[in-house]
Design a protein around this motif. Structure first.
Motif, PDB file in Angstrom:
ATOM      1  N   HIS A   1      30.472  57.174  52.911  1.00 48.68           N
ATOM      2  CA  HIS A   1      29.851  56.023  52.254  1.00 48.68           C
ATOM      3  C   HIS A   1      30.542  54.732  52.664  1.00 48.68           C
ATOM      4  O   HIS A   1      29.883  53.725  52.951  1.00 48.68           O
ATOM      5  CB  HIS A   1      29.915  56.197  50.733  1.00 48.68           C
ATOM      6  N   LEU A   2      31.866  54.742  52.719  1.00 44.51           N
ATOM      7  CA  LEU A   2      32.580  53.523  53.102  1.00 44.51           C
ATOM      8  C   LEU A   2      32.270  53.125  54.547  1.00 44.51           C
ATOM      9  O   LEU A   2      32.037  51.955  54.849  1.00 44.51           O
ATOM     10  CB  LEU A   2      34.081  53.703  52.911  1.00 44.51           C
ATOM     11  N   ILE A   3      32.263  54.108  55.444  1.00 45.75           N
ATOM     12  CA  ILE A   3      31.969  53.810  56.848  1.00 45.75           C
ATOM     13  C   ILE A   3      30.557  53.239  56.982  1.00 45.75           C
ATOM     14  O   ILE A   3      30.331  52.251  57.690  1.00 45.75           O
ATOM     15  CB  ILE A   3      32.131  55.072  57.707  1.00 45.75           C
ATOM     16  N   ARG A   4      29.603  53.873  56.295  1.00 48.12           N
ATOM     17  CA  ARG A   4      28.217  53.396  56.381  1.00 48.12           C
ATOM     18  C   ARG A   4      28.091  51.991  55.794  1.00 48.12           C
ATOM     19  O   ARG A   4      27.446  51.115  56.402  1.00 48.12           O
ATOM     20  CB  ARG A   4      27.295  54.357  55.646  1.00 48.12           C
ATOM     21  N   ALA A   5      28.700  51.761  54.632  1.00 43.26           N
ATOM     22  CA  ALA A   5      28.603  50.444  53.998  1.00 43.26           C
ATOM     23  C   ALA A   5      29.262  49.367  54.852  1.00 43.26           C
ATOM     24  O   ALA A   5      28.752  48.241  54.950  1.00 43.26           O
ATOM     25  CB  ALA A   5      29.264  50.487  52.615  1.00 43.26           C
ATOM     26  N   ASP A   6      30.365  49.709  55.491  1.00 47.02           N
ATOM     27  CA  ASP A   6      31.042  48.733  56.341  1.00 47.02           C
ATOM     28  C   ASP A   6      30.187  48.366  57.547  1.00 47.02           C
ATOM     29  O   ASP A   6      30.103  47.198  57.935  1.00 47.02           O
ATOM     30  CB  ASP A   6      32.387  49.303  56.790  1.00 47.02           C
TER      31      ASP A   6
ATOM     32  N   PRO B   1      43.786  60.569  48.958  1.00 48.26           N
ATOM     33  CA  PRO B   1      45.242  60.468  48.882  1.00 48.26           C
ATOM     34  C   PRO B   1      45.693  59.075  49.297  1.00 48.26           C
ATOM     35  O   PRO B   1      44.920  58.300  49.876  1.00 48.26           O
ATOM     36  CB  PRO B   1      45.723  61.542  49.867  1.00 48.26           C
ATOM     37  N   THR B   2      46.953  58.774  49.024  1.00 47.78           N
ATOM     38  CA  THR B   2      47.467  57.418  49.238  1.00 47.78           C
ATOM     39  C   THR B   2      47.260  56.892  50.660  1.00 47.78           C
ATOM     40  O   THR B   2      46.814  55.751  50.832  1.00 47.78           O
ATOM     41  CB  THR B   2      48.951  57.353  48.866  1.00 47.78           C
ATOM     42  N   PRO B   3      47.546  57.670  51.716  1.00 51.93           N
ATOM     43  CA  PRO B   3      47.354  57.117  53.066  1.00 51.93           C
ATOM     44  C   PRO B   3      45.910  56.684  53.336  1.00 51.93           C
ATOM     45  O   PRO B   3      45.679  55.630  53.931  1.00 51.93           O
ATOM     46  CB  PRO B   3      47.767  58.285  53.975  1.00 51.93           C
ATOM     47  N   LEU B   4      44.954  57.494  52.886  1.00 55.72           N
ATOM     48  CA  LEU B   4      43.550  57.153  53.128  1.00 55.72           C
ATOM     49  C   LEU B   4      43.119  55.984  52.256  1.00 55.72           C
ATOM     50  O   LEU B   4      42.340  55.130  52.690  1.00 55.72           O
ATOM     51  CB  LEU B   4      42.666  58.366  52.862  1.00 55.72           C
ATOM     52  N   ALA B   5      43.617  55.935  51.016  1.00 58.50           N
ATOM     53  CA  ALA B   5      43.298  54.806  50.140  1.00 58.50           C
ATOM     54  C   ALA B   5      43.839  53.505  50.732  1.00 58.50           C
ATOM     55  O   ALA B   5      43.173  52.462  50.697  1.00 58.50           O
ATOM     56  CB  ALA B   5      43.869  55.043  48.748  1.00 58.50           C
ATOM     57  N   THR B   6      45.044  53.576  51.304  1.00 62.40           N
ATOM     58  CA  THR B   6      45.631  52.389  51.937  1.00 62.40           C
ATOM     59  C   THR B   6      44.811  51.958  53.149  1.00 62.40           C
ATOM     60  O   THR B   6      44.566  50.766  53.357  1.00 62.40           O
ATOM     61  CB  THR B   6      47.081  52.687  52.362  1.00 62.40           C
TER      62      THR B   6
ATOM     63  N   SER C   1      41.658  52.442  53.601  1.00 60.40           N
ATOM     64  CA  SER C   1      40.389  51.865  53.137  1.00 60.40           C
ATOM     65  C   SER C   1      40.588  50.425  52.667  1.00 60.40           C
ATOM     66  O   SER C   1      39.689  49.584  52.838  1.00 60.40           O
ATOM     67  CB  SER C   1      39.807  52.713  52.000  1.00 60.40           C
ATOM     68  N   SER C   2      41.740  50.133  52.088  1.00 59.38           N
ATOM     69  CA  SER C   2      42.025  48.754  51.659  1.00 59.38           C
ATOM     70  C   SER C   2      42.137  47.827  52.858  1.00 59.38           C
ATOM     71  O   SER C   2      41.740  46.651  52.792  1.00 59.38           O
ATOM     72  CB  SER C   2      43.331  48.726  50.849  1.00 59.38           C
ATOM     73  N   ARG C   3      42.661  48.353  53.952  1.00 58.89           N
ATOM     74  CA  ARG C   3      42.738  47.550  55.175  1.00 58.89           C
ATOM     75  C   ARG C   3      41.335  47.242  55.706  1.00 58.89           C
ATOM     76  O   ARG C   3      41.074  46.123  56.163  1.00 58.89           O
ATOM     77  CB  ARG C   3      43.549  48.295  56.234  1.00 58.89           C
ATOM     78  N   VAL C   4      40.435  48.223  55.630  1.00 59.35           N
ATOM     79  CA  VAL C   4      39.048  47.984  56.047  1.00 59.35           C
ATOM     80  C   VAL C   4      38.411  46.907  55.175  1.00 59.35           C
ATOM     81  O   VAL C   4      37.745  45.988  55.676  1.00 59.35           O
ATOM     82  CB  VAL C   4      38.230  49.290  55.973  1.00 59.35           C
ATOM     83  N   LEU C   5      38.609  47.029  53.868  1.00 57.56           N
ATOM     84  CA  LEU C   5      38.019  46.055  52.950  1.00 57.56           C
ATOM     85  C   LEU C   5      38.565  44.654  53.215  1.00 57.56           C
ATOM     86  O   LEU C   5      37.802  43.682  53.230  1.00 57.56           O
ATOM     87  CB  LEU C   5      38.305  46.468  51.506  1.00 57.56           C
ATOM     88  N   ALA C   6      39.883  44.549  53.421  1.00 60.30           N
ATOM     89  CA  ALA C   6      40.488  43.234  53.674  1.00 60.30           C
ATOM     90  C   ALA C   6      39.942  42.620  54.959  1.00 60.30           C
ATOM     91  O   ALA C   6      39.646  41.412  55.012  1.00 60.30           O
ATOM     92  CB  ALA C   6      42.003  43.368  53.748  1.00 60.30           C
ATOM     93  N   ALA C   7      39.790  43.438  56.001  1.00 61.94           N
ATOM     94  CA  ALA C   7      39.254  42.929  57.264  1.00 61.94           C
ATOM     95  C   ALA C   7      37.806  42.479  57.098  1.00 61.94           C
ATOM     96  O   ALA C   7      37.389  41.434  57.634  1.00 61.94           O
ATOM     97  CB  ALA C   7      39.353  44.003  58.346  1.00 61.94           C
TER      98      ALA C   7
ATOM     99  N   ALA D   1      40.830  48.307  61.987  1.00 62.91           N
ATOM    100  CA  ALA D   1      40.979  48.831  60.629  1.00 62.91           C
ATOM    101  C   ALA D   1      40.038  50.011  60.390  1.00 62.91           C
ATOM    102  O   ALA D   1      40.423  51.029  59.797  1.00 62.91           O
ATOM    103  CB  ALA D   1      40.712  47.727  59.608  1.00 62.91           C
ATOM    104  N   LEU D   2      38.798  49.890  60.864  1.00 58.94           N
ATOM    105  CA  LEU D   2      37.843  50.980  60.676  1.00 58.94           C
ATOM    106  C   LEU D   2      38.243  52.202  61.497  1.00 58.94           C
ATOM    107  O   LEU D   2      38.149  53.339  61.015  1.00 58.94           O
ATOM    108  CB  LEU D   2      36.443  50.516  61.063  1.00 58.94           C
ATOM    109  N   ASP D   3      38.702  51.983  62.723  1.00 50.77           N
ATOM    110  CA  ASP D   3      39.149  53.111  63.559  1.00 50.77           C
ATOM    111  C   ASP D   3      40.334  53.819  62.912  1.00 50.77           C
ATOM    112  O   ASP D   3      40.419  55.059  62.935  1.00 50.77           O
ATOM    113  CB  ASP D   3      39.535  52.615  64.951  1.00 50.77           C
ATOM    114  N   ALA D   4      41.254  53.051  62.338  1.00 46.40           N
ATOM    115  CA  ALA D   4      42.410  53.646  61.675  1.00 46.40           C
ATOM    116  C   ALA D   4      41.982  54.447  60.445  1.00 46.40           C
ATOM    117  O   ALA D   4      42.537  55.520  60.160  1.00 46.40           O
ATOM    118  CB  ALA D   4      43.408  52.554  61.270  1.00 46.40           C
ATOM    119  N   PHE D   5      40.984  53.947  59.728  1.00 46.02           N
ATOM    120  CA  PHE D   5      40.482  54.679  58.561  1.00 46.02           C
ATOM    121  C   PHE D   5      39.858  56.005  58.975  1.00 46.02           C
ATOM    122  O   PHE D   5      40.102  57.041  58.344  1.00 46.02           O
ATOM    123  CB  PHE D   5      39.462  53.823  57.815  1.00 46.02           C
ATOM    124  N   VAL D   6      39.057  55.978  60.017  1.00 44.58           N
ATOM    125  CA  VAL D   6      38.411  57.214  60.490  1.00 44.58           C
ATOM    126  C   VAL D   6      39.471  58.218  60.936  1.00 44.58           C
ATOM    127  O   VAL D   6      39.387  59.412  60.618  1.00 44.58           O
ATOM    128  CB  VAL D   6      37.436  56.908  61.638  1.00 44.58           C
ATOM    129  N   SER D   7      40.472  57.752  61.653  1.00 43.29           N
ATOM    130  CA  SER D   7      41.545  58.642  62.116  1.00 43.29           C
ATOM    131  C   SER D   7      42.295  59.240  60.939  1.00 43.29           C
ATOM    132  O   SER D   7      42.600  60.447  60.922  1.00 43.29           O
ATOM    133  CB  SER D   7      42.501  57.868  63.022  1.00 43.29           C
TER     134      SER D   7
END
Length: 263
Positions: free
Chosen positions: A84-89, A126-131, A133-139, A247-253
């Motif tokens: 959902h986050l990837i699609r919304a972004d 988990p915390t790494p993925l939540a972090t 996702s915050s980077r994606v949102l900030a970007a 940021a999105l690439d890092a989230f997917v990884s």
């Protein structure tokens, strides 16, 4: 008494084994009964032990199945949240691109959808993925602010820069006036960047150059003039898109690592 015993010695000797035989039989029966009771108790204890062991095994199996089901459900929730986050972004990115062609495009619904998707990730990831996702949102937030606040001026500036005398919709004079306006705007921007104290003449020159362009209305000319207080947008926009993609690439990884996805 002694005489009686002596007189009946033969009878007594014949009858004497009877009570001992009875006593022996009774004792044997009692011992056997006791043995049977102990055996029954042992069997009952063994049955209870077996039942307890079986119940414990059933409970452990049920707990294991429940844990597996919970883990599977959480995995599906995380997959859904990441998707959902990837699609919304990506939808928001397309909307922001559209805003350069259609200034009246509203990016708020797409941004709200991204914000909602980010909130779900914060709940289940988990915390790494939540972090990540915050980077994606900030970007995405930075990119949206840049496009919303300066997108119109950038669009107009790009249109002016694309004008050439060879285009049929513009004659040589109009092309020259457009280029003069761009030079005046660049000079005004450079003066702002240098922190010059008095830019009245440069501002007036740029405003006059824009007034000579009939395709621009007063609001559009004002947007171009006001944008000169900022650095040139082209490099900033390219950097914002690059940071957003990273940021999105890092989230997917990170999502692939959390979900145990391997190539």
């Amino acid at each position: 008494m002694i005489d009686f015993i002596k007189g009946h010695q033969t009878l007594i000797l014949a009858l004497l084994p009877i009570p001992f035989t009875f006593a022996g039989a009774w004792l044997a029966a009692w011992v056997q009964a006791r043995g049977g009771h102990a055996q029954a108790e042992a069997a009952e204890k063994a049955a209870r032990t077996a039942a307890a062991a079986t119940l414990q095994a059933v409970r452990e199996q049920a707990d294991h199945a429940a844990a597996e089901a919970a883990a599977a459900a959480l995995r599906e929730q995380r997959i859904s949240a990441a998707r959902h986050l990837i699609r919304a972004d990506r939808v928001l990115g397309r909307v922001l691109h559209t805003m350069f062609r259609e200034p009246d495009t509203d990016s708020t619904p797409s941004y709200d959808d991204l914000l909602d998707a980010w909130g779900v990730v914060q709940l289940v990831a988990p915390t790494p993925l939540a972090t990540a996702s915050s980077r994606v949102l900030a970007a995405a937030q930075g990119l949206q602010l840049l496009v919303r606040h300066r997108g119109e001026a950038y669009r107009l500036h790009t249109q002016l820069a694309s004008i050439r005398a060879s285009r049929p919709e513009y004659d040589a004079r109009q092309a020259a006036e457009s280029l003069d306006a761009l030079d005046a705007l660049d000079a005004l921007r450079a003066a702002y960047a240098a922190g010059e104290a008095n830019m009245t003449e440069l501002h007036a020159a740029a405003s006059a150059a824009l007034d000579r362009l009939p395709a621009l209305d007063a609001e559009q000319a004002s947007a171009l003039l006001d944008d000169c207080v900022h650095p040139e947008m082209g490099p900033l926009l390219a950097q914002s898109w690059r940071e957003h993609k990273e940021a999105l690439d890092a989230f997917v990884s990170c999502a692939r690592n959390v979900l145990g996805v391997t190539d």
